[in-house]
Design a protein around this motif. Structure first.
Motif, PDB file in Angstrom:
ATOM      1  N   MET A   1      -6.217  -0.958  -5.054  1.00 19.16           N
ATOM      2  CA  MET A   1      -5.950   0.442  -4.729  1.00 19.16           C
ATOM      3  C   MET A   1      -6.396   0.770  -3.315  1.00 19.16           C
ATOM      4  O   MET A   1      -7.407   0.266  -2.859  1.00 19.16           O
ATOM      5  CB  MET A   1      -6.703   1.330  -5.715  1.00 19.16           C
ATOM      6  N   ALA A   2      -5.672   1.628  -2.609  1.00 21.17           N
ATOM      7  CA  ALA A   2      -6.052   1.963  -1.240  1.00 21.17           C
ATOM      8  C   ALA A   2      -7.351   2.763  -1.234  1.00 21.17           C
ATOM      9  O   ALA A   2      -7.569   3.630  -2.065  1.00 21.17           O
ATOM     10  CB  ALA A   2      -4.948   2.781  -0.582  1.00 21.17           C
ATOM     11  N   ALA A   3      -8.232   2.437  -0.283  1.00 21.42           N
ATOM     12  CA  ALA A   3      -9.480   3.187  -0.164  1.00 21.42           C
ATOM     13  C   ALA A   3      -9.168   4.590   0.324  1.00 21.42           C
ATOM     14  O   ALA A   3      -8.206   4.813   1.032  1.00 21.42           O
ATOM     15  CB  ALA A   3     -10.404   2.484   0.827  1.00 21.42           C
ATOM     16  N   GLY A  60      -2.854  -5.179  10.126  1.00 19.16           N
ATOM     17  CA  GLY A  60      -2.826  -5.919   8.869  1.00 19.16           C
ATOM     18  C   GLY A  60      -2.593  -7.389   9.142  1.00 19.16           C
ATOM     19  O   GLY A  60      -2.235  -7.774  10.262  1.00 19.16           O
ATOM     20  N   PRO A  61      -2.808  -8.222   8.118  1.00 18.85           N
ATOM     21  CA  PRO A  61      -2.648  -9.670   8.313  1.00 18.85           C
ATOM     22  C   PRO A  61      -1.190 -10.058   8.562  1.00 18.85           C
ATOM     23  O   PRO A  61      -0.273  -9.289   8.265  1.00 18.85           O
ATOM     24  CB  PRO A  61      -3.147 -10.260   6.999  1.00 18.85           C
ATOM     25  N   SER A  62      -1.020 -11.242   9.087  1.00 17.10           N
ATOM     26  CA  SER A  62       0.318 -11.749   9.383  1.00 17.10           C
ATOM     27  C   SER A  62       1.213 -11.643   8.144  1.00 17.10           C
ATOM     28  O   SER A  62       0.786 -11.983   7.040  1.00 17.10           O
ATOM     29  CB  SER A  62       0.190 -13.206   9.828  1.00 17.10           C
ATOM     30  N   GLY A  63       2.408 -11.132   8.341  1.00 21.43           N
ATOM     31  CA  GLY A  63       3.377 -11.065   7.244  1.00 21.43           C
ATOM     32  C   GLY A  63       3.276  -9.814   6.391  1.00 21.43           C
ATOM     33  O   GLY A  63       4.002  -9.669   5.403  1.00 21.43           O
ATOM     34  N   CYS A  64       2.398  -8.862   6.766  1.00 22.43           N
ATOM     35  CA  CYS A  64       2.239  -7.662   5.921  1.00 22.43           C
ATOM     36  C   CYS A  64       3.287  -6.596   6.225  1.00 22.43           C
ATOM     37  O   CYS A  64       3.276  -5.529   5.598  1.00 22.43           O
ATOM     38  CB  CYS A  64       0.836  -7.082   6.056  1.00 22.43           C
ATOM     39  N   GLY A  65       4.157  -6.865   7.175  1.00 21.06           N
ATOM     40  CA  GLY A  65       5.270  -5.944   7.408  1.00 21.06           C
ATOM     41  C   GLY A  65       5.078  -4.962   8.554  1.00 21.06           C
ATOM     42  O   GLY A  65       5.831  -4.000   8.692  1.00 21.06           O
ATOM     43  N   LYS A  66       4.094  -5.223   9.419  1.00 18.51           N
ATOM     44  CA  LYS A  66       3.846  -4.318  10.549  1.00 18.51           C
ATOM     45  C   LYS A  66       5.063  -4.214  11.464  1.00 18.51           C
ATOM     46  O   LYS A  66       5.519  -3.119  11.799  1.00 18.51           O
ATOM     47  CB  LYS A  66       2.650  -4.800  11.403  1.00 18.51           C
ATOM     48  N   ILE A 227      -6.086   4.353  12.728  1.00 16.60           N
ATOM     49  CA  ILE A 227      -5.629   3.026  12.296  1.00 16.60           C
ATOM     50  C   ILE A 227      -5.177   3.092  10.848  1.00 16.60           C
ATOM     51  O   ILE A 227      -5.883   3.634   9.995  1.00 16.60           O
ATOM     52  CB  ILE A 227      -6.771   1.983  12.411  1.00 16.60           C
ATOM     53  N   LEU A 228      -3.985   2.531  10.598  1.00 18.22           N
ATOM     54  CA  LEU A 228      -3.513   2.382   9.226  1.00 18.22           C
ATOM     55  C   LEU A 228      -3.679   0.917   8.847  1.00 18.22           C
ATOM     56  O   LEU A 228      -3.109   0.033   9.497  1.00 18.22           O
ATOM     57  CB  LEU A 228      -2.033   2.785   9.130  1.00 18.22           C
ATOM     58  N   LEU A 229      -4.474   0.673   7.816  1.00 18.22           N
ATOM     59  CA  LEU A 229      -4.678  -0.703   7.355  1.00 18.22           C
ATOM     60  C   LEU A 229      -3.660  -1.020   6.280  1.00 18.22           C
ATOM     61  O   LEU A 229      -3.501  -0.251   5.322  1.00 18.22           O
ATOM     62  CB  LEU A 229      -6.064  -0.880   6.747  1.00 18.22           C
ATOM     63  N   LEU A 230      -3.001  -2.159   6.427  1.00 19.38           N
ATOM     64  CA  LEU A 230      -2.006  -2.576   5.437  1.00 19.38           C
ATOM     65  C   LEU A 230      -2.501  -3.812   4.693  1.00 19.38           C
ATOM     66  O   LEU A 230      -3.161  -4.676   5.275  1.00 19.38           O
ATOM     67  CB  LEU A 230      -0.678  -2.875   6.129  1.00 19.38           C
ATOM     68  N   ARG A 236       1.149  -2.576   1.791  1.00 20.63           N
ATOM     69  CA  ARG A 236       0.916  -1.246   1.226  1.00 20.63           C
ATOM     70  C   ARG A 236      -0.231  -0.642   2.012  1.00 20.63           C
ATOM     71  O   ARG A 236      -1.007  -1.375   2.629  1.00 20.63           O
ATOM     72  CB  ARG A 236       0.459  -1.329  -0.229  1.00 20.63           C
ATOM     73  N   VAL A 237      -0.379   0.686   1.926  1.00 25.96           N
ATOM     74  CA  VAL A 237      -1.475   1.310   2.658  1.00 25.96           C
ATOM     75  C   VAL A 237      -2.791   0.966   1.961  1.00 25.96           C
ATOM     76  O   VAL A 237      -2.950   1.205   0.765  1.00 25.96           O
ATOM     77  CB  VAL A 237      -1.306   2.839   2.739  1.00 25.96           C
ATOM     78  N   ARG A 238      -3.690   0.369   2.724  1.00 23.06           N
ATOM     79  CA  ARG A 238      -5.014   0.015   2.198  1.00 23.06           C
ATOM     80  C   ARG A 238      -6.001   1.138   2.485  1.00 23.06           C
ATOM     81  O   ARG A 238      -6.827   1.486   1.658  1.00 23.06           O
ATOM     82  CB  ARG A 238      -5.486  -1.271   2.887  1.00 23.06           C
TER      83      ARG A 238
END
Ligand SMILES: Nc1ncnc2c1ncn2[C@@H]1O[C@H](COP(=O)(O)OP(=O)(O)OP(=O)(O)O)[C@@H](O)[C@H]1O
Length: 274
Positions: A1-3, A60-66, A227-230, A236-238
């Motif tokens: 779940m997103a924080a 976000g990490p590589s491949g997360c859709g940024k 910053i939006l963390l994915l 997804r939004v973290r």
């Protein structure tokens, strides 16, 4: 779940004097690629708002859709669910109000000089007369410290200089949102730091609205005010957090390192624990 973003930092951006009204809105955006073999879901149900003069970072990490999200904002990809709006108008394709600066050094046509590269989109968009376009191009080349290289060809420039031309070209269009997709990732570490500083200096002068993609936590904290963390694939939004308090000088300090560690946990460790 997103924080809960509120739990991380207070939502300073809305009250920050340097930001103004809501400009860009992504609402429950799901993005997919359909290949002959399979369907790839790049992002799932992503929502965020960007305000005028924000330096909003997708991290976000590589491949997360940024990059895919950035392409959707640019209008190159249409969401399969949800919507993206600029100034309340739904994005339905590319437009001169959104200009992208990419990571690659080959984004400048090599047969045009530096100043011609900056003038070209201004003329294509029929924004300005030839003389006005040249004047504006030289103004922005001066802003990025390249006035002396106006008549040089791209192949004679370093990677950092090419990125400066790409930034000048984008800013000269005076877009409503400047989109940057890992623009400094291919540069050496020292040049990358210098470019981050220069981007912040340019922002102080021009107060443009920036949507910036990176997978570097440090770069996100320095460049961004929000910053939006994915999460890893599909993105997804973290969490969403504020980072306006950090500059290059913050890097060695405890508070900065704690934020790096906290983001790292949010991106990776807590995900694994679930
Ligand atoms: N043209 C494409 N066709 C099919 N799948 C794609 C395409 N482009 C990207 N993808 C997939 O979509 C997902 C998101 O990719 P995207 O490039 O947006 O991620 P990213 O977070 O920007 O990664 P990176 O930091 O490595 O650039 C990945 O699983 C990727 O393999």
């Amino acid at each position: 779940m997103a924080a809960n973003p509120q739990a991380l930092y207070s939502r300073q951006a809305e009250t920050d004097a340097s930001t103004s009204g809501k400009l860009l809105s992504a609402k429950n955006v799901t993005l997919e690629y359909r290949t002959p073999e399979r369907l790839v879901r790049a992002t799932h149900d992503v929502s965020f708002d960007v305000y005028g003069a924000d330096r909003f970072v997708l991290l976000g990490p590589s491949g997360c859709g940024k990059s895919t999200l950035l392409k959707a904002v640019a209008g190159f990809i249409e969401p399969v669910a949800g919507s993206i709006e600029i100034g309340g108008e739904r994005v339905r394709g590319p437009g001169a109000d959104r200009i992208v600066v990419f990571q690659e050094f080959d984004q400048l046509p090599p047969w045009k000089t530096v100043v011609q590269n900056v003038i070209f989109p201004l003329r294509v968009a029929r924004k300005l007369s030839r003389a006005e376009a040249r004047e504006r191009a030289l103004h922005y080349l001066d802003k990025v410290g390249l006035a002396k290289f106006a008549d040089a060809y791209p192949h004679t420039l370093s990677g950092g200089m090419k990125q400066r031309v790409a930034i000048a070209r984008a800013l000269a269009m005076q877009p409503r949102v400047l989109l940057m997709d890992e623009p400094f990732a291919a540069l050496d570490a020292l040049t990358r730091r210098r470019m981050q500083e220069e981007l912040l200096r340019l922002w102080s002068d021009e107060r443009f609205t920036l949507l910036f993609v990176t997978h570097s936590i440090e770069e996100a904290l320095i460049v961004g005010n929000r910053i939006l963390l994915l999460t890893p694939h599909p993105g997804r939004v973290r969490a969403e957090l504020n980072s306006h308090q950090y500059t290059q000088e913050s890097m060695g300090r405890g508070e900065f390192q704690q934020s790096v560690a906290r983001i790292h946990r949010l991106l990776f460790e807590e995900e694994i624990a679930q």
